[in-house]
Design a protein around this motif. Structure first.
Motif, PDB file in Angstrom:
ATOM      1  N   ILE A  92      16.353  43.318 -37.252  1.00  0.00           N
ATOM      2  CA  ILE A  92      17.160  44.441 -37.735  1.00  0.00           C
ATOM      3  C   ILE A  92      16.421  45.746 -37.481  1.00  0.00           C
ATOM      4  O   ILE A  92      15.197  45.772 -37.386  1.00  0.00           O
ATOM      5  CB  ILE A  92      17.491  44.303 -39.241  1.00  0.00           C
ATOM      6  N   ASP A  94      15.929  49.504 -39.003  1.00  0.00           N
ATOM      7  CA  ASP A  94      16.122  50.408 -40.139  1.00  0.00           C
ATOM      8  C   ASP A  94      16.665  51.713 -39.568  1.00  0.00           C
ATOM      9  O   ASP A  94      15.996  52.376 -38.767  1.00  0.00           O
ATOM     10  CB  ASP A  94      14.792  50.633 -40.865  1.00  0.00           C
ATOM     11  N   TYR A 148      20.956  49.341 -42.061  1.00  0.00           N
ATOM     12  CA  TYR A 148      20.304  48.555 -41.019  1.00  0.00           C
ATOM     13  C   TYR A 148      21.327  48.190 -39.954  1.00  0.00           C
ATOM     14  O   TYR A 148      22.511  48.035 -40.244  1.00  0.00           O
ATOM     15  CB  TYR A 148      19.718  47.250 -41.586  1.00  0.00           C
TER      16      TYR A 148
END
Length: 156
Positions: A92, A94, A148
């Motif tokens: 993922i 941020d 995310y």
């Protein structure tokens, strides 16, 4: 009781810990208790009380591990595919810091955020379940909402 989902690696790690407790730690603490008893008066014997306390901890952990392992449902992530679910390894991004992180979604008993093993019951994992590459999610954290983007999903 409900089955406890876990990966093969998680099951093996817990099983190894159980074997170590039974074959190494338990006998060692029993020897420590026996040695401490030989020192005489048990009411003022700190070694004896420390060994008994350690024995209590070991026995409690053995019972806990036996219960977890008896309910374990081992799931092989390599046999899965599709959107994010238990066992998926997810990268993922941020959206605020542009930092990428990779986590594998695992069961509660094997979770270790420092090792990248994300508890399936965590807010982040719950938000990721059912998502695909390219999807964005919002997660409520103690510091506020975080956004995310799912960069990749693998089942290894």
């Amino acid at each position: 009781m409900d089955k406890i989902p876990m990966t093969r690696a998680g099951f093996t790690a817990l099983d190894d810990e159980l074997k170590t407790l039974k074959t190494v730690e338990r006998p060692a603490v029993i020897r420590s208790i026996a040695e401490a008893r030989e020192h005489g008066d048990l009411s003022e014997n700190a070694e004896y009380h420390a060994a008994r306390e350690k024995q209590s901890f070991i026995e409690g952990r053995i019972k806990e591990l036996e219960a977890i392992l008896s309910l374990a449902e081992v799931i092989d992530p390599a046999k899965l595919s599709g959107s994010i679910k238990f066992g998926a390894t997810v990268t993922i991004l941020d959206e605020e810091t542009e930092e990428e992180r990779t986590y594998q979604i695992v069961g509660e008993a094997e979770a270790d955020i420092e090792a990248g093993l994300l508890n399936i019951k965590s807010p982040l994992a719950r938000a990721l379940i059912g998502k695909d590459e390219g999807d964005s999610i919002e997660v409520k954290t103690p510091g506020g909402e975080r956004g995310y983007e799912v960069v990749s999903v693998r089942f290894v």
